[in-house]
Design a protein around this motif. Structure first.
Motif, PDB file in Angstrom:
ATOM      1  N   ALA A  24      59.665  66.322  15.241  1.00 31.31           N
ATOM      2  CA  ALA A  24      58.269  66.196  14.796  1.00 31.31           C
ATOM      3  C   ALA A  24      58.078  66.934  13.471  1.00 31.31           C
ATOM      4  CB  ALA A  24      57.345  66.786  15.860  1.00 31.31           C
ATOM      5  N   LEU A  25      57.366  66.268  12.564  1.00 30.10           N
ATOM      6  CA  LEU A  25      57.172  66.812  11.221  1.00 30.10           C
ATOM      7  C   LEU A  25      55.687  67.068  10.974  1.00 30.10           C
ATOM      8  CD1 LEU A  25      59.347  64.127   9.330  1.00 30.10           C
ATOM      9  CD2 LEU A  25      60.144  66.125  10.629  1.00 30.10           C
ATOM     10  N   ASP A  27      53.085  68.961   7.822  1.00 33.89           N
ATOM     11  CA  ASP A  27      52.919  69.687   6.550  1.00 33.89           C
ATOM     12  C   ASP A  27      54.241  69.859   5.796  1.00 33.89           C
ATOM     13  OD1 ASP A  27      50.215  69.941   7.127  1.00 33.89           O
ATOM     14  OD2 ASP A  27      50.571  71.775   8.297  1.00 33.89           O
ATOM     15  N   GLY A  28      55.061  68.835   5.821  1.00 33.82           N
ATOM     16  CA  GLY A  28      56.295  68.868   5.037  1.00 33.82           C
ATOM     17  C   GLY A  28      57.434  69.638   5.674  1.00 33.82           C
ATOM     18  N   LYS A  29      57.194  70.147   6.889  1.00 29.81           N
ATOM     19  CA  LYS A  29      58.225  70.959   7.550  1.00 29.81           C
ATOM     20  C   LYS A  29      58.609  70.327   8.884  1.00 29.81           C
ATOM     21  CE  LYS A  29      57.974  74.677   4.799  1.00 29.81           C
ATOM     22  NZ  LYS A  29      59.094  75.072   3.960  1.00 29.81           N
ATOM     23  N   ILE A  30      59.733  70.738   9.395  1.00 31.14           N
ATOM     24  CA  ILE A  30      60.110  70.356  10.760  1.00 31.14           C
ATOM     25  C   ILE A  30      59.356  71.301  11.701  1.00 31.14           C
ATOM     26  CG2 ILE A  30      62.020  70.243  12.420  1.00 31.14           C
ATOM     27  CD1 ILE A  30      63.784  69.439   9.956  1.00 31.14           C
ATOM     28  N   ALA A  31      58.531  70.697  12.565  1.00 27.15           N
ATOM     29  CA  ALA A  31      57.624  71.508  13.385  1.00 27.15           C
ATOM     30  C   ALA A  31      58.149  71.700  14.801  1.00 27.15           C
ATOM     31  CB  ALA A  31      56.240  70.865  13.425  1.00 27.15           C
ATOM     32  N   LEU A  32      58.862  70.699  15.304  1.00 31.02           N
ATOM     33  CA  LEU A  32      59.293  70.765  16.706  1.00 31.02           C
ATOM     34  C   LEU A  32      60.468  69.818  16.907  1.00 31.02           C
ATOM     35  CD1 LEU A  32      58.261  72.072  19.415  1.00 31.02           C
ATOM     36  CD2 LEU A  32      56.910  69.989  19.769  1.00 31.02           C
ATOM     37  N   ILE A  33      61.425  70.253  17.711  1.00 30.63           N
ATOM     38  CA  ILE A  33      62.546  69.368  18.065  1.00 30.63           C
ATOM     39  C   ILE A  33      62.619  69.381  19.583  1.00 30.63           C
ATOM     40  CG2 ILE A  33      65.049  68.947  17.838  1.00 30.63           C
ATOM     41  CD1 ILE A  33      64.944  70.730  15.277  1.00 30.63           C
ATOM     42  N   GLY A  34      62.618  68.217  20.202  1.00 31.98           N
ATOM     43  CA  GLY A  34      62.632  68.225  21.662  1.00 31.98           C
ATOM     44  C   GLY A  34      62.917  66.854  22.228  1.00 31.98           C
ATOM     45  N   LYS A  35      63.018  66.835  23.551  1.00 35.74           N
ATOM     46  CA  LYS A  35      63.295  65.584  24.252  1.00 35.74           C
ATOM     47  C   LYS A  35      61.959  64.938  24.592  1.00 35.74           C
ATOM     48  CE  LYS A  35      66.952  63.635  26.360  1.00 35.74           C
ATOM     49  NZ  LYS A  35      67.366  62.677  25.372  1.00 35.74           N
ATOM     50  N   ASP A  36      61.825  63.644  24.330  1.00 34.37           N
ATOM     51  CA  ASP A  36      60.637  62.874  24.708  1.00 34.37           C
ATOM     52  C   ASP A  36      59.327  63.572  24.329  1.00 34.37           C
ATOM     53  OD1 ASP A  36      62.319  60.960  25.824  1.00 34.37           O
ATOM     54  OD2 ASP A  36      62.444  62.078  27.714  1.00 34.37           O
ATOM     55  N   LEU A  37      59.175  63.921  23.081  1.00 34.83           N
ATOM     56  CA  LEU A  37      57.915  64.533  22.629  1.00 34.83           C
ATOM     57  C   LEU A  37      56.785  63.521  22.820  1.00 34.83           C
ATOM     58  CD1 LEU A  37      59.008  66.312  19.306  1.00 34.83           C
ATOM     59  CD2 LEU A  37      58.837  67.278  21.599  1.00 34.83           C
ATOM     60  N   ALA A 393      61.172  69.188   5.801  1.00 38.38           N
ATOM     61  CA  ALA A 393      61.417  67.916   6.495  1.00 38.38           C
ATOM     62  C   ALA A 393      62.068  66.917   5.529  1.00 38.38           C
ATOM     63  CB  ALA A 393      60.116  67.379   7.061  1.00 38.38           C
ATOM     64  N   ASP A 394      63.251  67.293   5.039  1.00 41.61           N
ATOM     65  CA  ASP A 394      64.089  66.383   4.246  1.00 41.61           C
ATOM     66  C   ASP A 394      65.053  65.752   5.229  1.00 41.61           C
ATOM     67  OD1 ASP A 394      62.863  67.549   2.053  1.00 41.61           O
ATOM     68  OD2 ASP A 394      64.650  68.557   1.328  1.00 41.61           O
ATOM     69  N   ARG A 435      60.393  66.344   2.171  1.00 41.03           N
ATOM     70  CA  ARG A 435      59.300  67.188   2.669  1.00 41.03           C
ATOM     71  C   ARG A 435      58.282  66.371   3.454  1.00 41.03           C
ATOM     72  NH1 ARG A 435      56.986  68.730  -1.481  1.00 41.03           N
ATOM     73  NH2 ARG A 435      58.541  68.365  -3.080  1.00 41.03           N
ATOM     74  N   GLY A 436      58.795  65.568   4.386  1.00 42.96           N
ATOM     75  CA  GLY A 436      57.937  64.854   5.336  1.00 42.96           C
ATOM     76  C   GLY A 436      57.436  63.507   4.858  1.00 42.96           C
ATOM     77  N   ARG A 437      57.568  63.245   3.552  1.00 44.61           N
ATOM     78  CA  ARG A 437      57.084  61.952   3.025  1.00 44.61           C
ATOM     79  C   ARG A 437      58.217  60.948   2.986  1.00 44.61           C
ATOM     80  NH1 ARG A 437      53.683  64.738  -1.449  1.00 44.61           N
ATOM     81  NH2 ARG A 437      55.745  65.370  -2.069  1.00 44.61           N
TER      82      ARG A 437
END
Ligand code: URP
Ligand code: ZN
Ligand code: ZN
Length: 463
Positions: A24-25, A27-37, A393-394, A435-437
């Motif tokens: 999950a991204l 504001d240009g950053k990686i915010a969360l990494i998880g299973k079945d978000l 979030a590149d 960066r998320g874009r």
């Protein structure tokens, strides 16, 4: 919490792990990494099923808008960074050149001006030092504080870029204190010049003599000398564009002794060879760059070096000159052919294809070579070079099955030929995010000039 984008169902690859996860991204950053978000938390979903999620590629060796031999490299910061993005590279480190008598600051300011309104992805600079008096030695510290934490020095091109051993040693001693990393162009320029003058006197003027006058021993000798100077100075050292087994052996020996010595090679040395100079007419000029192409057997040695960590990085040394009007400047004299070749767009696919698809190394090693180690060595990690909460979030959604034949007819670099024309690769970037874009999707460019940011880098850290 709402997210801007969630990348779902991808195989997420870092230098150490591969996992089926959602990313999950926000504001240009990686915010969360998880299973079945939870899917309804995002403005946009990108389905990466059957594909890899890689951290954006980092190319630490490009020359955009660079004056050389009476002309300038054909890609500027807009066309060059856009072509990079098409190939899955989202960060470049280019070279700001200090010309004789100038301050280092002048070089930095002038390259910032070239890049700031044009770059479509993030960028930073090494500073090339061609004149190192006491004032510039002092200035190195100031530049490091401003985020220019690496310097390129030349042991070749006498009278233009080359520094003597005393200056090189002084620069290395400075970096042993200020934390910067010296990037070395290691070729014995003095000896090469003698061989070149002799070739010209004998009437040897065709492009292939560029390669035949720059022996592997000249590269190995300079590599060994650079390592010795760095060892005496107590400084780390990074050898750029390493092309041959003899130089590789010098790096391997130094690393075996525990020295902080690193080296990059480039796709051209892994895919091309002296045989390319058999191209008809003046077409060999397309392959004139420095160090030159070598006999074919070196290629497997370099692939093996990448696998075994004797080489740590793959960059491109992207320095494009059009065949027409630019390479042609040397039609009657190989020394007048502008040195450099285009490659920024195809690094990721060429290295994935030749490395992973061909079974030479793992997909994690691939990520390490093209993104993670470049970020670590050059002070960008963990902002860049990995997929982790808090990192930029590149990302590249990469299809490992998609095939493509490289050609100037379809590439995005502003140059009229491809060094890799006709080479078929397996593995292509489908979607690229900076960066998320989303800046590349469905083979279209969706970014805009000027959205790339200058990256202030921290100092060298052991990777
Ligand atoms: O031929 C090359 N490599 N041109 C760019 C300048 C350099 O030495 O990296
Ligand atoms: Zn160089
Ligand atoms: Zn270069």
């Amino acid at each position: 919490m709402g997210f801007d984008t969630i990348i779902v169902n991808g195989r997420i690859v870092t230098a150490t792990d591969t996992s089926l996860a959602d990313v999950a991204l926000a504001d240009g950053k990686i915010a969360l990494i998880g299973k079945d978000l939870p899917r309804d938390n995002a403005a946009r979903l990108i389905d990466a099923r059957g594909r890899y999620g890689f951290p954006g590629g980092i190319d630490v060796h490009t020359h955009l808008d660079m004056p050389f031999g009476g002309t300038s490299s054909a890609d500027d910061f807009e066309t060059g960074t856009r072509a990079a993005a098409f190939g899955g590279t989202t960060t470049l480190i280019d070279f700001a050149i200090q010309y004789k008598g100038q301050t280092l600051r002048t070089a930095f300011d002038s390259w910032m001006q070239k890049a700031s309104n044009k770059a479509v992805c993030d960028y930073s600079f090494h500073c090339i030092i061609t004149d190192l008096a006491a004032a510039q030695l002092q200035e190195m510290n100031a530049l490091v504080r401003e985020g220019v934490s690496s310097f390129k020095l030349f042991m070749a091109y006498p009278g233009v870029f080359m520094l003597d051993d005393a200056s090189i040693f002084k620069a290395l001693r400075a970096t042993s204190k200020n934390g910067a990393l010296i990037c070395m162009h290691a070729e014995n320029g003095g000896a090469i010049d003698v061989i070149v003058q002799q070739a010209l006197a004998e009437g040897k003027r065709a492009p292939k003599y560029h390669a035949l006058t720059r022996p592997t021993t000249a590269e190995a000798e300079a590599t060994s000398r650079a390592i010795a100077l760095a060892e005496m100075a107590g400084a780390p050292l990074y050898i750029v564009h390493l092309s041959c087994n003899e130089a590789l052996e010098k790096v391997r020996e130094a690393r075996d002794r525990g020295l902080p010595v690193y080296a990059e090679t480039c796709p051209q040395y892994l895919y091309l060879s002296l045989e390319n100079f058999d191209a008809p007419g003046f077409e060999g000029a397309k392959y004139v760059f420095t160090p030159p192409l070598r006999e074919k057997w070196h290629q497997e040695k370099l692939w093996n070096g990448l696998k075994r960590d004797h080489l740590q990085v793959v960059s491109t040394d992207h320095c494009p000159f059009c065949f027409k009007d630019q390479k042609e400047l040397g039609k009657d004299d190989f020394t007048k052919i502008p040195n450099g070749g285009p490659g920024v767009e195809h690094r990721m696919s060429l290295i994935y294809s030749g490395g992973v698809a061909k079974g030479r190394f793992s997909v994690n090693r691939f990520v390490e070579l093209v993104s993670t180690t470049p970020a670590k060595l050059f002070g960008l990690y963990p902002r860049k070079g990995t997929i982790a909460v808090g990192s930029d979030a590149d990302m590249v959604i990469f299809d490992p099955e998609r095939e493509h034949t490289i050609s100037a007819a379809t590439h995005h670099m502003r140059v009229d030929y491809s060094m890799f024309e006709g080479i078929r690769v397996t593995g292509m970037p489908d979607v690229v995010l900076s960066r998320g874009r989303v800046i590349i999707e469905n083979n279209a460019f969706l970014g805009r000039a000027g959205q790339g940011q200058f990256l202030k880098r921290s100092t060298y850290a052991v990777p």
